[in-house]
Write a protein that holds these residues in place. Structure first.
Motif, PDB file in Angstrom:
ATOM      1  N   LEU A  94       0.920  -0.748   0.133  1.00  0.00           N
ATOM      2  CA  LEU A  94      -0.001  -0.042   0.300  1.00  0.00           C
ATOM      3  C   LEU A  94       0.727   1.039  -0.202  1.00  0.00           C
ATOM      4  N   ASP A  95       1.980   1.473   0.589  1.00  0.00           N
ATOM      5  CA  ASP A  95       2.854   2.541   0.404  1.00  0.00           C
ATOM      6  C   ASP A  95       3.401   2.071  -0.683  1.00  0.00           C
ATOM      7  N   ILE A  96       3.886   1.059  -1.241  1.00  0.00           N
ATOM      8  CA  ILE A  96       4.397   1.425  -2.862  1.00  0.00           C
ATOM      9  C   ILE A  96       2.992   2.254  -4.056  1.00  0.00           C
ATOM     10  N   GLN A  97       1.922   1.781  -3.734  1.00  0.00           N
ATOM     11  CA  GLN A  97       0.177   2.498  -4.484  1.00  0.00           C
ATOM     12  C   GLN A  97       0.508   3.528  -3.530  1.00  0.00           C
ATOM     13  N   SER A  98       0.448   3.815  -3.024  1.00  0.00           N
ATOM     14  CA  SER A  98       0.684   5.403  -2.223  1.00  0.00           C
ATOM     15  C   SER A  98       1.975   6.569  -3.287  1.00  0.00           C
ATOM     16  N   LEU A  99       3.242   5.928  -3.294  1.00  0.00           N
ATOM     17  CA  LEU A  99       4.479   5.862  -3.861  1.00  0.00           C
ATOM     18  C   LEU A  99       3.765   6.636  -5.254  1.00  0.00           C
ATOM     19  N   TYR A 100       3.559   5.295  -6.146  1.00  0.00           N
ATOM     20  CA  TYR A 100       3.281   5.557  -7.325  1.00  0.00           C
ATOM     21  C   TYR A 100       1.980   6.833  -7.336  1.00  0.00           C
ATOM     22  N   GLU A 101       0.690   6.932  -6.593  1.00  0.00           N
ATOM     23  CA  GLU A 101       0.186   7.916  -7.412  1.00  0.00           C
ATOM     24  C   GLU A 101       0.982   9.270  -6.678  1.00  0.00           C
ATOM     25  N   GLU A 102       1.689   9.566  -5.303  1.00  0.00           N
ATOM     26  CA  GLU A 102       2.477  10.184  -5.469  1.00  0.00           C
ATOM     27  C   GLU A 102       3.335  10.566  -6.298  1.00  0.00           C
ATOM     28  N   TYR A 103       3.932  10.200  -6.762  1.00  0.00           N
ATOM     29  CA  TYR A 103       4.819  10.637  -7.889  1.00  0.00           C
ATOM     30  C   TYR A 103       4.303  10.568  -9.163  1.00  0.00           C
ATOM     31  N   GLY A 104       3.009  10.504  -9.220  1.00  0.00           N
ATOM     32  CA  GLY A 104       2.534  11.031 -10.905  1.00  0.00           C
ATOM     33  C   GLY A 104       2.230   9.686 -11.670  1.00  0.00           C
ATOM     34  N   TYR A 105       1.301   8.236 -11.490  1.00  0.00           N
ATOM     35  CA  TYR A 105       1.499   7.234 -12.186  1.00  0.00           C
ATOM     36  C   TYR A 105       2.250   7.211 -12.920  1.00  0.00           C
ATOM     37  N   ASN A 106       3.808   7.168 -12.730  1.00  0.00           N
ATOM     38  CA  ASN A 106       4.674   6.969 -13.479  1.00  0.00           C
ATOM     39  C   ASN A 106       4.806   7.511 -15.143  1.00  0.00           C
ATOM     40  N   LYS A 107       4.012   8.617 -14.968  1.00  0.00           N
ATOM     41  CA  LYS A 107       4.075   9.647 -16.039  1.00  0.00           C
ATOM     42  C   LYS A 107       4.950  11.002 -16.056  1.00  0.00           C
ATOM     43  N   GLU A 108       5.718  11.201 -14.689  1.00  0.00           N
ATOM     44  CA  GLU A 108       6.154  11.803 -14.756  1.00  0.00           C
ATOM     45  C   GLU A 108       8.136  11.316 -14.471  1.00  0.00           C
ATOM     46  N   GLU A 109       8.626  11.941 -13.843  1.00  0.00           N
ATOM     47  CA  GLU A 109      10.547  11.961 -13.682  1.00  0.00           C
ATOM     48  C   GLU A 109      10.429  10.609 -12.608  1.00  0.00           C
ATOM     49  N   VAL A 110       9.505  10.083 -12.482  1.00  0.00           N
ATOM     50  CA  VAL A 110       9.841   8.565 -11.222  1.00  0.00           C
ATOM     51  C   VAL A 110       8.930   7.102 -11.557  1.00  0.00           C
ATOM     52  N   ASP A 139      -6.074  -6.782  -7.117  1.00  0.00           N
ATOM     53  CA  ASP A 139      -6.671  -6.317  -7.678  1.00  0.00           C
ATOM     54  C   ASP A 139      -7.136  -5.917  -6.052  1.00  0.00           C
ATOM     55  N   ASP A 140      -7.485  -6.859  -5.619  1.00  0.00           N
ATOM     56  CA  ASP A 140      -7.900  -6.948  -4.225  1.00  0.00           C
ATOM     57  C   ASP A 140      -7.387  -5.943  -3.307  1.00  0.00           C
ATOM     58  N   LYS A 141      -6.034  -5.938  -3.436  1.00  0.00           N
ATOM     59  CA  LYS A 141      -5.693  -4.762  -2.489  1.00  0.00           C
ATOM     60  C   LYS A 141      -5.370  -4.035  -3.272  1.00  0.00           C
ATOM     61  N   GLY A 142      -6.099  -3.620  -4.825  1.00  0.00           N
ATOM     62  CA  GLY A 142      -6.230  -2.519  -4.837  1.00  0.00           C
ATOM     63  C   GLY A 142      -5.181  -1.573  -5.648  1.00  0.00           C
ATOM     64  N   LEU A 143      -4.540  -2.626  -5.681  1.00  0.00           N
ATOM     65  CA  LEU A 143      -3.218  -1.708  -6.387  1.00  0.00           C
ATOM     66  C   LEU A 143      -2.727  -2.155  -8.086  1.00  0.00           C
ATOM     67  N   THR A 144      -2.622  -0.866  -8.297  1.00  0.00           N
ATOM     68  CA  THR A 144      -2.954  -0.293  -9.538  1.00  0.00           C
ATOM     69  C   THR A 144      -1.442   0.031 -10.976  1.00  0.00           C
ATOM     70  N   TYR A 145      -0.290   0.326  -9.654  1.00  0.00           N
ATOM     71  CA  TYR A 145       1.898   0.356 -10.050  1.00  0.00           C
ATOM     72  C   TYR A 145       1.694  -0.561 -10.987  1.00  0.00           C
ATOM     73  N   PRO A 146       1.939  -0.688 -11.785  1.00  0.00           N
ATOM     74  CA  PRO A 146       2.353  -1.668 -12.786  1.00  0.00           C
ATOM     75  C   PRO A 146       3.387  -2.714 -12.120  1.00  0.00           C
ATOM     76  N   ASN A 147       2.842  -3.984 -12.542  1.00  0.00           N
ATOM     77  CA  ASN A 147       3.713  -5.794 -11.751  1.00  0.00           C
ATOM     78  C   ASN A 147       3.599  -6.693 -12.770  1.00  0.00           C
ATOM     79  N   LEU A 148       5.618  -6.170 -13.351  1.00  0.00           N
ATOM     80  CA  LEU A 148       5.533  -6.939 -14.009  1.00  0.00           C
ATOM     81  C   LEU A 148       5.277  -8.348 -14.044  1.00  0.00           C
TER      82      LEU A 148
END
Length: 199
Positions: A94-110, A139-148
């Motif tokens: 959930l912390d990683i998901q939060s980072l994904y959102e806060e750093y711009g959904y992979n559309k910015e510099e992170v 999905d159950d965890k609500g993770l939307t950042y890419p997981n390879l």
């Protein structure tokens, strides 16, 4: 606790790590810790990883999108190897998901990426549950950042993953600048991202 702080301080002072975090785990209803560990962000002692190969691996994520680490040159990549059965991994998600959102959904510099190793008919010895079950877990965890979905264990083998979770930081030039084994909190995640951004 004093001894652990002393060890952590020496690790930094002697160049074996730039960041150290002491983790203490307790069982419910037990006053004494059941485990104590020091997690370090290893930078100075890391072996040079040949980036030509890992930048070209093509790996699909949980949504069917293909990723190459090379496509993220010019950005900083937070690369987290994890497994569903790993409790410390779950504590980070959930912390990683939060980072994904806060750093711009992979559309910015992170760029925030997870890496999993699901089992399939062709790769029955892989370390995690099936792709379908893994997708449900995500999905159950609500993770939307890419997981390879590293079916062929290309990234797992190339980065020498032997413990979960393990997180690597890759700079804007595509070079691995450090890694940390073991669960870390959001504060330390931000620290290693910001340190890599500053390079």
């Amino acid at each position: 606790a004093y001894m652990l702080r002393h060890i952590a301080k020496n690790l930094v002072a002697n160049g074996y790590a730039r960041k150290c975090e002491i983790q203490v785990s307790y069982a419910i209803g037990v006053s004494k810790p059941i485990s104590i560990s020091i997690n370090t962000f290893n930078t100075n002692k890391i072996e040079k990883i040949e980036k030509r190969d890992y930048l070209s691996f093509k790996i699909i994520d949980q949504n069917g999108e293909i990723h190459r680490l090379g496509q993220y040159k010019g950005k900083v990549v937070f690369l987290n190897f994890w497994a569903t059965w790993c409790g410390p991994c779950q504590s980070e998600l959930l912390d990683i998901q939060s980072l994904y959102e806060e750093y711009g959904y992979n559309k910015e510099e992170v760029v925030i990426l997870g890496v999993c190793n699901p089992q399939t008919k062709d790769y029955s010895m892989n370390q995690d549950i099936s792709t379908i079950d893994l997708g449900t877990f995500i999905d159950d965890k609500g993770l939307t950042y890419p997981n390879l979905m590293d079916y062929k264990s290309e990234l797992f083998n190339y980065f020498g993953i032997s413990a979960f979770p393990t997180t690597f930081m890759i700079d804007k030039q595509g070079d691995v600048v450090g890694y940390i084994t073991g669960a870390i909190d959001k504060n330390m995640m931000v620290q290693i991202i910001e340190e890599t951004l500053s390079k």
